[in-house]
Design an enzyme around this catalytic site. Structure first.
Site, short mmCIF file in Angstrom:
data_model
loop_
_atom_site.label_atom_id
_atom_site.label_comp_id
_atom_site.label_asym_id
_atom_site.label_seq_id
_atom_site.Cartn_x
_atom_site.Cartn_y
_atom_site.Cartn_z
N HIS A 151 0.87 -1.18 0.00
CA HIS A 151 0.00 0.00 0.00
C HIS A 151 0.91 1.23 0.00
O HIS A 151 1.82 1.33 0.82
CB HIS A 151 -0.93 0.01 1.21
CG HIS A 151 -2.11 -0.88 1.00
ND1 HIS A 151 -2.01 -2.25 0.98
CD2 HIS A 151 -3.43 -0.59 0.77
CE1 HIS A 151 -3.20 -2.78 0.75
NE2 HIS A 151 -4.09 -1.79 0.63
N HIS A 229 29.22 7.25 -0.37
CA HIS A 229 30.05 6.22 0.26
C HIS A 229 31.30 6.02 -0.59
O HIS A 229 31.20 5.89 -1.81
CB HIS A 229 29.28 4.91 0.40
CG HIS A 229 29.88 4.01 1.43
ND1 HIS A 229 31.10 3.40 1.23
CD2 HIS A 229 29.47 3.65 2.66
CE1 HIS A 229 31.40 2.69 2.31
NE2 HIS A 229 30.43 2.83 3.19
N ARG A 245 37.42 -1.41 5.69
CA ARG A 245 38.56 -0.58 6.11
C ARG A 245 38.76 -0.67 7.61
O ARG A 245 39.87 -0.65 8.12
CB ARG A 245 38.33 0.87 5.67
CG ARG A 245 38.58 1.08 4.18
CD ARG A 245 38.11 2.43 3.70
NE ARG A 245 36.67 2.49 3.58
CZ ARG A 245 35.92 3.52 3.94
NH1 ARG A 245 36.48 4.58 4.47
NH2 ARG A 245 34.61 3.48 3.79
N GLU A 350 15.66 7.52 8.48
CA GLU A 350 16.38 8.32 7.48
C GLU A 350 15.50 9.41 6.86
O GLU A 350 16.02 10.38 6.30
CB GLU A 350 16.96 7.40 6.38
CG GLU A 350 18.05 8.09 5.58
CD GLU A 350 18.76 7.19 4.60
OE1 GLU A 350 18.86 5.96 4.83
OE2 GLU A 350 19.24 7.73 3.58
N LEU A 362 28.43 9.63 10.65
CA LEU A 362 29.43 8.59 10.93
C LEU A 362 28.83 7.24 10.58
O LEU A 362 27.66 6.97 10.91
CB LEU A 362 29.76 8.57 12.42
CG LEU A 362 30.69 9.64 12.98
CD1 LEU A 362 30.92 9.39 14.47
CD2 LEU A 362 32.03 9.66 12.25
N GLY A 363 29.61 6.37 9.94
CA GLY A 363 29.15 5.02 9.67
C GLY A 363 28.70 4.36 10.96
O GLY A 363 29.32 4.57 12.00
C1 LIG Z 1 23.85 -0.70 1.20
C2 LIG Z 1 23.65 0.05 2.51
C3 LIG Z 1 24.41 -0.29 3.62
C4 LIG Z 1 24.24 0.41 4.82
N1 LIG Z 1 24.99 0.04 5.92
C5 LIG Z 1 24.79 0.68 7.10
C6 LIG Z 1 25.50 0.28 8.27
O1 LIG Z 1 26.28 -0.67 8.25
N2 LIG Z 1 25.27 0.97 9.41
C7 LIG Z 1 24.41 2.01 9.50
O2 LIG Z 1 24.26 2.60 10.57
N3 LIG Z 1 23.70 2.38 8.40
C8 LIG Z 1 23.86 1.75 7.21
N4 LIG Z 1 23.14 2.11 6.11
C9 LIG Z 1 22.08 3.14 6.27
C10 LIG Z 1 20.86 2.49 6.93
O3 LIG Z 1 20.69 1.19 6.46
C11 LIG Z 1 19.58 3.27 6.62
O4 LIG Z 1 19.78 4.63 6.89
C12 LIG Z 1 18.43 2.78 7.51
O5 LIG Z 1 18.30 1.38 7.39
C13 LIG Z 1 17.12 3.46 7.15
O6 LIG Z 1 16.08 2.85 7.87
P1 LIG Z 1 14.60 3.43 7.83
O7 LIG Z 1 13.78 2.54 8.68
O8 LIG Z 1 14.63 4.87 8.11
O9 LIG Z 1 14.18 3.29 6.30
P2 LIG Z 1 14.10 2.02 5.30
O10 LIG Z 1 14.72 0.79 5.83
O11 LIG Z 1 14.57 2.57 4.00
O12 LIG Z 1 12.54 1.75 5.24
C14 LIG Z 1 11.64 2.64 4.62
C15 LIG Z 1 10.27 1.99 4.60
O13 LIG Z 1 9.32 2.93 4.10
C16 LIG Z 1 8.49 2.31 3.14
N5 LIG Z 1 7.99 3.34 2.22
C17 LIG Z 1 8.70 4.27 1.53
N6 LIG Z 1 7.87 5.03 0.79
C18 LIG Z 1 6.61 4.58 1.02
C19 LIG Z 1 5.32 4.93 0.53
N7 LIG Z 1 5.12 5.88 -0.39
N8 LIG Z 1 4.24 4.26 0.99
C20 LIG Z 1 4.40 3.25 1.89
N9 LIG Z 1 5.59 2.86 2.36
C21 LIG Z 1 6.68 3.51 1.94
C22 LIG Z 1 9.41 1.29 2.47
O14 LIG Z 1 8.64 0.28 1.85
C23 LIG Z 1 10.16 0.77 3.69
O15 LIG Z 1 9.41 -0.20 4.35
C24 LIG Z 1 23.30 1.45 4.90
C25 LIG Z 1 22.54 1.79 3.77
C26 LIG Z 1 22.71 1.10 2.59
C27 LIG Z 1 21.90 1.50 1.39
#
Ligand SMILES: Cc1cc2nc3c(=O)[nH]c(=O)nc-3n(C[C@H](O)[C@H](O)[C@H](O)COP(=O)(O)OP(=O)(O)OC[C@H]3O[C@@H](n4cnc5c(N)ncnc54)[C@H](O)[C@@H]3O)c2cc1C
Length: 534
Positions: A151, A229, A245, A350, A362-363
């Site tokens: 949805h 990154h 790293r 995020e 920071l990572g």
């Molecule tokens: C490859 C990668 C590696 C990473 N590694 C690290 C790490 O090692 N350590 C660290 O601290 N951070 C890391 N990050 C960053 C971190 O993973 C993200 O910042 C974090 O997981 C974001 O979580 P979130 O719950 O805010 O959003 P997300 O996990 O992006 O979830 C967003 C949710 O919103 C939903 N959504 C979006 N738009 C809509 C809409 N219109 N209608 C309904 N639902 C919607 C999506 O379906 C999803 O369920 C990494 C990021 C990436 C891409």
């Protein structure tokens, strides 16, 4: 009636759901994907915490490192809260069953990440986000939390600056649903997907929640800060985490020489690599000296990815890498209570600008932020919901969205919007990337203004109502374009270099801009200005 409606089922949304439910609220989680597909599952490297205050590390060091990385744009109160609570946050994750890697004393193992001298990053091999997300989802199932998957959030229902629910589109049938709720939490992730074909993010990271909040009048902040990154597989955008790293990997040039301290903050390392790439030089990650045993233990997933995508072996070969857009520091402005500028609307993860990362993250700090502020948002939204007895909603927003979707189905189109998405990705990488300057930013803004006009006239070729992927892709593209203007306006106005925002025409930091940028929509016009960091 729903007390707390959560949009997004990544780490932030699921944590908020568990906390709101624990606090006694009726909770519904709406998501355009299935929870286990959320981008959180991609996080490899780890989550930061000070587990024991010793001579090697303590909370104050952690606060200092996070604030320093933010280039003075972090909110000191919020950073203090995040860091001082980090042990509790980790203990909570451990208690619900996240299988963290262990040290030889059976404690949670920690590794070193950039921007810090201490081993502070806890991990679960190189599957940290995936393990956290799956464990959170198991807990949600156990707590019988309700989910509405597939949805799509279209818009928020906001009346007199107070949120009252959302309009969502059932992706299986293209039908619209009005969901009334006492409070709403946005946990929809970031907008690095804008850099299409130059990003580590999944296709779904299109900033939908931020765009919806913006349309509803919420304050967006620091949208110009986009983190690149340093190490993604050359031309593949597949991440090799900072942990490579942190475990001792080197960055080397074509002659095999190291050219930068690998554990400097991401903005500096990414720029150093990009500069070499830009001058036609390749850069490699050298992990050969770590040996196969260490590589298998610490990064089995990444080793596999390198074999699958480059046909190279980490223990034998140099791995060619380049930087890609990875994380967005900007988003919906929130305070320490996860409140936005709209009443009863909360944001976490995020999609929020919670005052933690400032100009550079920071990572390992994002995973900690999504859990910490997911807890805060869940509890506070649930408390606010308890103060509301009654909810009266007009159907104005529903009618608007109904008309919007009908028009998209009716319009004929010969414009290829996927081509536009690719164009924007490239335009942003080149003009709004690691090195920026006024004339390039203005060029990008001109392009976006033209596309805004064009895209408003676009329909979809596929008119089927069942699982219409065209429709969702077009809506996502419209959201990305909505966010381009705030990003560009703030990037143009910030006439200095700070963290991830590097201006070749203003190479130094300026005290004048030691402020957060703000963008909001008022009476159909964008206002952007700077405000003091609290
Ligand atoms: C490859 C990668 C590696 C990473 N590694 C690290 C790490 O090692 N350590 C660290 O601290 N951070 C890391 N990050 C960053 C971190 O993973 C993200 O910042 C974090 O997981 C974001 O979580 P979130 O719950 O805010 O959003 P997300 O996990 O992006 O979830 C967003 C949710 O919103 C939903 N959504 C979006 N738009 C809509 C809409 N219109 N209608 C309904 N639902 C919607 C999506 O379906 C999803 O369920 C990494 C990021 C990436 C891409």
């Amino acid at each position: 009636m729903i007390d707390v409606l959560i949009i997004g089922s990544g780490g932030a949304g699921l944590t908020a759901a568990l906390n709101a439910k624990k606090n006694g609220s009726e909770v519904l989680v709406v998501s355009k994907t299935y929870p286990t597909h959320s981008q959180t599952c991609q996080a490899q490297g780890g989550i930061n915490a000070v587990l024991n205050e010793t001579n090697d590390d303590n909370n104050q060091n952690y606060i200092n490192d996070t604030y320093k990385a933010s280039h003075n744009l972090g909110n000191q109160k919020n950073i203090k809260y995040l860091c001082e609570n980090s042990k509790n946050t980790l203990m909570w994750l451990d208690s619900i069953g996240v299988p963290f890697s262990r040290n030889k004393n059976y404690g949670i193992a920690q590794r070193k990440f950039g921007g810090t001298k201490a081993k502070r990053t806890c991990y679960s091999s190189d599957y940290t986000g995936l393990k956290i997300l799956h464990t959170l989802y198991d807990q949600c199932i156990k707590e019988e939390i309700e989910f509405l998957n597939e949805h799509y959030l279209l818009d928020l229902i906001v009346e007199e600056n107070c949120v009252k629910g959302t309009i969502v589109l059932n992706m299986q049938t293209s039908e619209l649903i009005q969901i009334a709720a006492k409070t709403v939490i946005l946990a929809t992730g970031g907008y690095a997907g804008l850099y299409h074909q130059f990003t580590t993010n999944s296709f779904v990271s299109t900033g939908d929640g931020i765009a919806a909040a913006f349309r509803a009048g919420a304050k967006l902040s620091n949208m110009e800060f986009i983190q690149f990154h340093p190490t993604t597989l050359e031309n593949k955008n597949i991440l090799i985490s900072e942990s490579a790293r942190g475990e001792g990997g080197y960055l080397v040039d074509k002659d095999g020489n190291r050219f930068i301290d690998e554990l400097k903050p991401r903005d500096e390392v990414a720029r150093a690599i990009f500069k070499k790439n830009h001058d036609g030089e390749k850069v490699y990650l050298d992990l050969r000296h770590l040996g196969i045993e260490k590589i298998q233990e610490a990064m089995p997933q990444e080793r596999r990815l390198v074999i699958d995508f480059l046909n190279l072996k980490m223990e034998e070969d140099l791995i060619p890498i380049n930087p890609s857009a990875h994380y967005t520091m900007g988003g919906i402005e929130t305070d320490i209570d996860a409140k936005t500028s709209i009443k009863n609307l909360y944001a976490c993860g995020e999609c929020s600008q919670s005052g933690i990362h400032g100009a550079n993250r920071l990572g390992g700090n994002s995973l900690l932020e999504i859990i910490t502020f997911g807890q805060v948002a869940g509890k506070n939204a649930s408390d606010s919901a308890k103060e509301i007895d009654d909810l009266s909603i007009s159907d104005i927003q529903y009618k608007k969205n109904e008309k919007q979707i009908e028009e998209i189905f009716e319009k004929e189109t010969n414009l290829d919007y996927l081509k536009i998405k690719k164009e924007i990705g490239k335009l942003f990488f080149v003009n709004v990337g690691l090195f920026r300057e006024e004339k390039k930013l203005i060029k990008a803004l001109d392009y976006i203004n033209k596309k805004k006009e064009e895209i408003s006239k676009i329909g979809i070729k596929n008119k089927d109502k069942i699982y219409n992927k065209n429709l969702i892709e077009l809506l996502e593209l419209k959201n990305l374009i909505t966010l381009c203007e705030p990003i560009l306006l703030c990037a143009i106005e910030r006439k200095e270099s700070r963290g991830a925002h590097y201006r070749v025409d203003f190479k130094d930091k300026s005290l004048e801009y030691e402020k957060n940028s703000v963008c909001l929509l008022k009476d159909g016009k964008i206002k952007n200005y700077f405000e003091d960091v609290l």
